[in-house]
Design a protein around this motif. Structure first.
Motif, short mmCIF file in Angstrom:
data_model
loop_
_atom_site.label_atom_id
_atom_site.label_comp_id
_atom_site.label_asym_id
_atom_site.label_seq_id
_atom_site.Cartn_x
_atom_site.Cartn_y
_atom_site.Cartn_z
N GLU A 1 88.47 24.41 63.39
CA GLU A 1 88.28 25.82 63.03
C GLU A 1 89.30 26.24 61.96
OE1 GLU A 1 88.21 24.65 66.08
OE2 GLU A 1 86.20 25.17 66.77
N ILE A 2 90.54 25.76 62.13
CA ILE A 2 91.60 26.15 61.20
C ILE A 2 91.46 25.42 59.87
CG2 ILE A 2 94.11 26.03 60.83
CD1 ILE A 2 94.40 26.37 63.91
N GLU A 3 91.13 24.13 59.96
CA GLU A 3 91.15 23.31 58.75
C GLU A 3 89.83 23.27 58.00
OE1 GLU A 3 92.64 19.62 60.22
OE2 GLU A 3 94.63 20.46 60.63
N ILE A 4 88.71 23.51 58.69
CA ILE A 4 87.40 23.35 58.06
C ILE A 4 86.59 24.65 58.07
CG2 ILE A 4 85.17 22.17 58.27
CD1 ILE A 4 86.76 19.75 59.39
N ILE A 5 86.39 25.20 59.26
CA ILE A 5 85.40 26.28 59.38
C ILE A 5 85.92 27.58 58.78
CG2 ILE A 5 83.94 27.57 61.00
CD1 ILE A 5 84.07 25.08 62.85
N SER A 6 87.16 27.96 59.12
CA SER A 6 87.70 29.20 58.54
C SER A 6 87.79 29.14 57.02
CB SER A 6 89.07 29.52 59.13
OG SER A 6 88.94 29.87 60.48
N PRO A 7 88.30 28.04 56.44
CA PRO A 7 88.30 27.98 54.97
C PRO A 7 86.90 28.05 54.37
CG PRO A 7 89.75 26.30 55.88
CD PRO A 7 89.01 26.89 57.04
N ALA A 8 85.91 27.44 55.03
CA ALA A 8 84.54 27.50 54.51
C ALA A 8 84.01 28.92 54.57
CB ALA A 8 83.63 26.56 55.30
N ILE A 9 84.34 29.63 55.64
CA ILE A 9 83.92 31.03 55.75
C ILE A 9 84.56 31.85 54.63
CG2 ILE A 9 84.18 33.12 57.19
CD1 ILE A 9 83.80 31.25 59.65
N ALA A 10 85.83 31.57 54.37
CA ALA A 10 86.51 32.29 53.29
C ALA A 10 85.88 31.98 51.94
CB ALA A 10 88.01 31.94 53.28
N ASP A 11 85.50 30.70 51.74
CA ASP A 11 84.82 30.32 50.49
C ASP A 11 83.54 31.14 50.31
OD1 ASP A 11 86.72 28.33 50.12
OD2 ASP A 11 85.42 26.70 50.86
N ALA A 12 82.76 31.19 51.41
CA ALA A 12 81.46 31.88 51.34
C ALA A 12 81.67 33.38 51.11
CB ALA A 12 80.67 31.64 52.62
N ALA A 13 82.69 33.93 51.76
CA ALA A 13 82.97 35.36 51.58
C ALA A 13 83.34 35.64 50.12
CB ALA A 13 84.08 35.81 52.53
N ARG A 14 84.08 34.72 49.51
CA ARG A 14 84.45 34.90 48.10
C ARG A 14 83.22 34.88 47.20
NH1 ARG A 14 89.23 32.25 49.39
NH2 ARG A 14 88.29 30.20 49.12
N ARG A 15 82.17 34.18 47.64
CA ARG A 15 80.93 34.17 46.85
C ARG A 15 80.10 35.42 47.14
NH1 ARG A 15 80.21 29.09 49.06
NH2 ARG A 15 78.14 29.59 49.87
N GLY A 16 80.63 36.34 47.94
CA GLY A 16 79.92 37.60 48.17
C GLY A 16 79.06 37.61 49.41
N ILE A 17 79.16 36.57 50.23
CA ILE A 17 78.35 36.53 51.45
C ILE A 17 79.08 37.27 52.56
CG2 ILE A 17 77.33 35.02 53.20
CD1 ILE A 17 76.98 32.91 50.99
N ASP A 18 78.33 38.09 53.32
CA ASP A 18 78.91 38.84 54.43
C ASP A 18 78.92 37.94 55.66
OD1 ASP A 18 79.79 40.68 56.25
OD2 ASP A 18 78.11 42.07 56.00
N VAL A 19 80.03 37.29 55.91
CA VAL A 19 80.10 36.27 56.96
C VAL A 19 81.41 36.40 57.72
CG1 VAL A 19 80.96 34.60 55.24
CG2 VAL A 19 79.96 33.75 57.38
N ALA A 20 81.36 36.17 59.03
CA ALA A 20 82.56 36.25 59.87
C ALA A 20 82.56 35.14 60.91
CB ALA A 20 82.64 37.62 60.55
N GLY A 21 83.75 34.83 61.41
CA GLY A 21 83.90 33.80 62.42
C GLY A 21 85.19 33.05 62.17
N PRO A 22 85.41 31.91 62.79
CA PRO A 22 84.55 31.32 63.82
C PRO A 22 84.74 31.99 65.19
CG PRO A 22 86.42 29.87 63.38
CD PRO A 22 86.54 31.04 62.44
N PHE A 23 83.64 32.10 65.91
CA PHE A 23 83.63 32.68 67.25
C PHE A 23 83.32 31.60 68.27
CE2 PHE A 23 82.03 36.09 64.41
CZ PHE A 23 83.05 37.01 64.59
N GLY A 24 83.88 31.73 69.48
CA GLY A 24 83.53 30.82 70.57
C GLY A 24 82.02 30.88 70.79
#
Lengths: 341, 334
Positions: B228-251
């Motif tokens: 979550e720390i090394e892969i999923i959160s950074p990917a979410i941040a990448d997508a958010a920077r592209r303008g996608i409304d995305v949040a997580g990671p959630f259990g």
């Protein structure tokens, strides 16, 4: 059932005190069995005042608790003062939470209490204080082993009227799950589950449905080798021992009503496989039951909820369900998931 | 401009299962007829036999070309994709020819969508044993659609849809150990992007996406795993920077109680499928997203035990067709 249930304080800065007080206020309406709280009476009085509710607190010895229960919440002092503000655990949090658990185990083993119901603790708060066990359940197993001299292997089961599930691995990174799963672990877990469902839940011949690790239970090895290399032989062993076990079952097809009617408990290979269905079917009333201990232990299936502690917004449903289940198990009443009855 | 009806190709799935029957029933359903022009795709002789045995009151008209406009009003077009030999055809039997036949029909329908002759494709249930008997590698429609449309299979994901819930799977038909290896920052990025694009295509102007963790409690701050720390959160941040409304990671065990998003992205097959099968039993559509076409299958099997008996329930297929038609119909109305 003779004697009261012992509730532990849990993390004082969490919602444990709140939901204990709320449960007591509903004792008559819900016909709850007598219970007492292991903690600090003056701390509880402060929480009563903060919540603006009317709950008399009486400090008692365990043997006085049942008689006191009708008119006040009996609190048995554990010798450690709690001082944490709601939502803000402090240096007393871990010592008082741990003292309550130790005292509870002593009471239930001596017969002063018939079962133990534990309020939620905060793992990180315990860890910061030097607590060396992975969690609550493992700590109870260690205390039971120390007290009885017999090795206790605690097994976590989440129970609701709709479904009972046992995660064979629990708080483990998923990447470690395939390595940690073993023939021995599944067989030992299955034995404990079958025995305790028989002896404590009074199910004469418990039916165990055992999930595969991989999608479609591995589809004959095409989607991972563990299901035929580890899970299937473990099921064969359990069957050879006379246990009604079947699987590996694809996890996505085992939780619809007709499937649930065909078993008493589902054994799942990892956390989400077990927790997703129980949280979907029984979000607010699932109970955590520890099998494999020399006493009955239940607890609510949620955490400390620091954000709402002391606010009056905590929901006591899961603790109430845990109290009721502990009493039924202590009375040795037959208990099963309703879908399966 | 004259009103052009949405055209939906229904690939009829395994000939020996309930696929042809639910395809016919869905194609004749008044709600389906009201929103699109369905075209049934498969071996016409097999489809005619299903119609007869299951007593489906359809007037079928065989065509060999989708540009054929001679289909009279009230008749249902059957795009014929003949199997070599159906002399030993029996309901509820496995056979290599059936496996080949079901995928040939699906491939024909996909080709029609790529060519623009139809607007969407819905596939009836295949039978994996028959496909395996034909010696064809098949691990679900998403990678099949990728292959048939020339899309990188790493860009195609399964989105299960039921009611207002949509669940997109970052990994699908792979073992847990392999899934953990496949989950990279790039792949999580791709699945979020595919989900966003698919939701926009389905008519949602500003989609909101929630992403699950891989580990218990989404790793609980690194206590139960670091993906979550090394892969999923950074990917979410990448997508958010592209303008996608995305949040997580959630259990994943508590995420599905959230109501305020358009799609959930999960990491594993079972995280999504356990939820879907608990909450929706017969009306789940499986969209293969990330391809140039709109493609959906239905999330039930070929039900050999009731094939040819006339009792198969077409609800899931009707729902899948309605879902795919939501967009073109809305566009036509605008």
């Amino acid at each position: 059932m003779k004697g009261p249930l012992a509730l532990t304080l849990g993390e004082p800065a969490g919602i444990g005190p709140d939901i204990t007080l709320l449960s007591w206020t509903r004792r008559a309406e819900l016909e709850l069995p007598a219970f007492y709280l292991l903690g600090d009476a003056s701390y509880l009085r402060e929480r009563v005042a903060r919540l603006g509710i009317s709950v008399p607190i009486v400090a008692v010895a365990p043997e006085e608790a049942a008689a006191a229960f009708a008119s006040a919440l009996p609190v048995v002092d554990v010798g450690v003062r709690a001082t944490a503000m709601p939502g803000l655990p402090d240096d007393t949090s871990a010592p008082v939470a741990i003292a309550a658990i130790r005292t509870g185990v002593a009471h239930v083993l001596s017969g002063a209490a018939v079962a133990i119901v534990t309020n939620p603790v905060a793992k990180n708060v315990l860890y910061r204080s030097g607590f060396a066990e992975p969690g609550h359940t493992e700590f109870l197993g260690k205390l039971a082993t120390e007290a009885t001299g017999r090795n206790a292997h605690p097994v976590m089961m989440l129970w609701a009227p709709e479904l009972a599930v046992v995660p064979v691995t629990i708080h483990l990174p998923l990447t470690e799950v395939p390595n940690r799963l073993s023939f021995e672990l599944i067989v030992e877990t299955g034995r404990i589950v079958a025995r305790d469902l028989q002896e404590r839940f009074r199910i004469s011949r418990p039916r165990l449905a055992i999930a595969g690790l991989n999608p479609h239970a591995g589809e004959n090895g095409a989607l991972g080798a563990e299901d035929h290399a580890i899970v299937a032989p473990a099921i064969d062993q359990l069957r050879a021992e006379g246990i009604d076990a079947r699987g590996p079952v694809p996890a996505d097809t085992m939780f619809h009503p007709a499937a649930r009617a065909s078993y008493d408990v589902a054994l799942c290979m990892y956390h989400d496989q077990a927790l997703i269905p129980i949280k979907t079917l029984a979000f607010d009333h699932a109970v955590n039951v520890t099998l494999g201990l020399p006493f009955v232990r239940t607890s609510p299936d949620h955490g400390t909820a620091f954000d709402i502690a002391g606010s009056g917004r905590a929901d006591a449903s899961s603790l109430i369900a845990a109290i009721k289940l502990a009493a039924r198990l202590a009375r040795q009443e037959p208990v099963r998931a309703s879908a399966a009855s | 401009m004259s009103k052009v009806r949405t055209r939906v190709a229904i690939a009829t799935g395994d000939p020996a299962g309930i696929g042809p029957e639910v395809s016919l029933k869905a194609a004749l359903d008044p709600a389906v007829q009201a929103i699109c022009q369905p075209i049934v795709v498969g071996d016409a002789r097999v489809i005619e036999r299903h119609a007869k045995v299951a007593k489906v009151p359809a007037t079928l008209r065989r065509i060999d070309d989708l540009k054929d406009t001679s289909v009279p009003a009230g008749a249902l077009a059957v795009l014929d994709v003949p199997m070599p030999d159906i002399s030993d055809f029996e309901f509820g039997q496995n056979g290599a020819a059936f496996g080949r036949g079901s995928l040939a029909a699906a491939a024909r329908a996909i080709a029609a969508a790529v060519a623009g002759d139809v607007d969407a494709v819905v596939a009836a249930p295949q039978n994996e044993t028959s496909i395996a008997a034909a010696g064809i590698e098949f691990d679900g429609y998403p990678s099949f659609v990728a292959r048939e449309t020339g899309t990188d299979r790493n860009d195609v994901f399964l989105m299960l849809c039921f009611g207002a819930t949509r669940i997109v799977h970052c990994t699908l038909h792979v073992g847990v150990a392999e899934a953990v290896r496949l989950i990279t920052r790039e792949r999580v990025n791709r699945v979020i992007g595919a989900a966003d694009a698919a939701l926009r295509r389905l008519g949602i102007a500003r989609p909101k996406i929630y992403v699950s963790g891989l580990n218990p409690h989404a790793g609980e701050g690194g206590l139960f795993g670091r993906e979550e720390i090394e892969i999923i959160s950074p990917a979410i941040a990448d997508a958010a920077r592209r303008g996608i409304d995305v949040a997580g990671p959630f259990g994943a065990d508590t995420m599905f109680h959230k109501k305020d998003c358009d799609a959930f992205v999960v990491m594993l097959h079972d995280q999504g499928h356990i939820t879907a099968k608990l909450l929706a039993q017969n009306a789940t559509a499986g969209l293969a997203i990330g391809t140039p076409i709109l493609f959906s299958s239905v999330a039930h099997g070929s039900a050999f035990d009731i094939a040819g008996k006339g009792v198969a329930n077409p609800t899931a297929m009707i729902e899948a067709i309605k879902r795919l038609c939501a967009v073109p119909v809305a566009a036509a109305a605008a």
